[in-house]
Design a protein around this motif. Structure first.
Motif, mmCIF file in Angstrom:
data_model
loop_
_atom_site.group_PDB
_atom_site.id
_atom_site.type_symbol
_atom_site.label_atom_id
_atom_site.label_comp_id
_atom_site.label_asym_id
_atom_site.label_seq_id
_atom_site.Cartn_x
_atom_site.Cartn_y
_atom_site.Cartn_z
ATOM 1 N N MET A 109 -11.861 72.948 75.333
ATOM 2 C CA MET A 109 -12.382 73.437 76.608
ATOM 3 C C MET A 109 -11.544 72.861 77.741
ATOM 4 O O MET A 109 -11.063 71.746 77.665
ATOM 5 C CB MET A 109 -13.844 73.037 76.781
ATOM 6 C CG MET A 109 -14.763 73.661 75.761
ATOM 7 S SD MET A 109 -16.452 73.081 75.921
ATOM 8 C CE MET A 109 -16.938 73.872 77.428
ATOM 9 N N SER A 110 -11.372 73.650 78.783
ATOM 10 C CA SER A 110 -10.664 73.144 79.959
ATOM 11 C C SER A 110 -11.603 73.216 81.153
ATOM 12 O O SER A 110 -12.423 74.133 81.267
ATOM 13 C CB SER A 110 -9.404 73.952 80.220
ATOM 14 O OG SER A 110 -9.737 75.295 80.494
ATOM 15 N N TYR A 111 -11.472 72.246 82.022
ATOM 16 C CA TYR A 111 -12.329 72.168 83.189
ATOM 17 C C TYR A 111 -11.488 72.372 84.448
ATOM 18 O O TYR A 111 -10.457 71.728 84.609
ATOM 19 C CB TYR A 111 -13.035 70.807 83.238
ATOM 20 C CG TYR A 111 -13.914 70.573 82.034
ATOM 21 C CD1 TYR A 111 -15.192 71.102 81.984
ATOM 22 C CD2 TYR A 111 -13.450 69.863 80.935
ATOM 23 C CE1 TYR A 111 -16.000 70.904 80.879
ATOM 24 C CE2 TYR A 111 -14.249 69.662 79.831
ATOM 25 C CZ TYR A 111 -15.524 70.179 79.806
ATOM 26 O OH TYR A 111 -16.319 69.989 78.713
ATOM 27 N N ASN B 108 -16.546 69.305 72.884
ATOM 28 C CA ASN B 108 -15.821 69.930 73.976
ATOM 29 C C ASN B 108 -14.335 70.119 73.662
ATOM 30 O O ASN B 108 -13.537 70.318 74.566
ATOM 31 C CB ASN B 108 -15.981 69.111 75.256
ATOM 32 C CG ASN B 108 -15.476 67.703 75.107
ATOM 33 O OD1 ASN B 108 -15.136 67.272 74.012
ATOM 34 N ND2 ASN B 108 -15.432 66.977 76.206
ATOM 35 N N LYS B 109 -13.964 70.098 72.409
ATOM 36 C CA LYS B 109 -12.566 70.260 72.027
ATOM 37 C C LYS B 109 -12.083 71.655 72.389
ATOM 38 O O LYS B 109 -12.736 72.660 72.102
ATOM 39 C CB LYS B 109 -12.391 70.028 70.531
ATOM 40 C CG LYS B 109 -10.952 70.147 70.081
ATOM 41 C CD LYS B 109 -10.774 69.845 68.631
ATOM 42 C CE LYS B 109 -9.304 69.967 68.288
ATOM 43 N NZ LYS B 109 -9.064 69.621 66.905
#
Length: 136
Positions: free
Chosen positions: A33-35, A30-31
């Motif tokens: 990635m923004s949530y 998940n490097k």
């Protein structure tokens, strides 16, 4: 015969995934990635406030929820508040110990005025305080 590190205490084979250093040198999946933020919906907040009850403790919890929710305060900021930090007339809250030690003023919300929630809680506290002092 398998290596001793690949056998657990019961004698079963361990997966190599459980060994230290399995992901060494690899980037996490998940490097980068923004949530997005996932705040609770209005209905969920109202349901929590209804469960708080009508006694003085419930009123206190409702006041804290209203200040946290509509004021956008962090938990540590709300725990550092005192009665003098709340201005029920203007519906504002003075946060003296904010993030990074900064001071800020949080003003009235268009949906819920924290001042209305906060007015009923000190009244219940005063009655209890007077009773405990006078009833000794």
């Amino acid at each position: 015969m398998p290596d001793a590190a690949l056998i657990d205490a019961v004698g079963r084979r361990r997966s190599t995934v459980t060994l230290p250093g399995y992901l060494a040198g690899r980037a996490p999946h998940n490097k980068g990635m923004s949530y997005p933020a996932d705040p609770p919906r209005v209905e969920e907040i109202i349901a929590v406030m209804r469960q708080a009850g009508e006694d003085r403790h419930g009123l206190r919890i409702r006041a804290v929820i209203a200040v946290l929710w509509r004021g956008g305060l962090r938990i540590s900021e709300s725990l550092a508040l005192s009665e003098t930090d709340v201005d029920p007339v203007r519906g504002s809250v003075l946060i003296r110990h904010g993030k990074g030690g900064l001071c800020r003023m949080q003003h009235r919300s268009p949906y819920v005025a924290p001042g209305t929630m906060l007015r009923s809680w000190p009244d219940g506290r005063r009655v209890t305080r007077l009773w405990s002092v006078g009833g000794t």
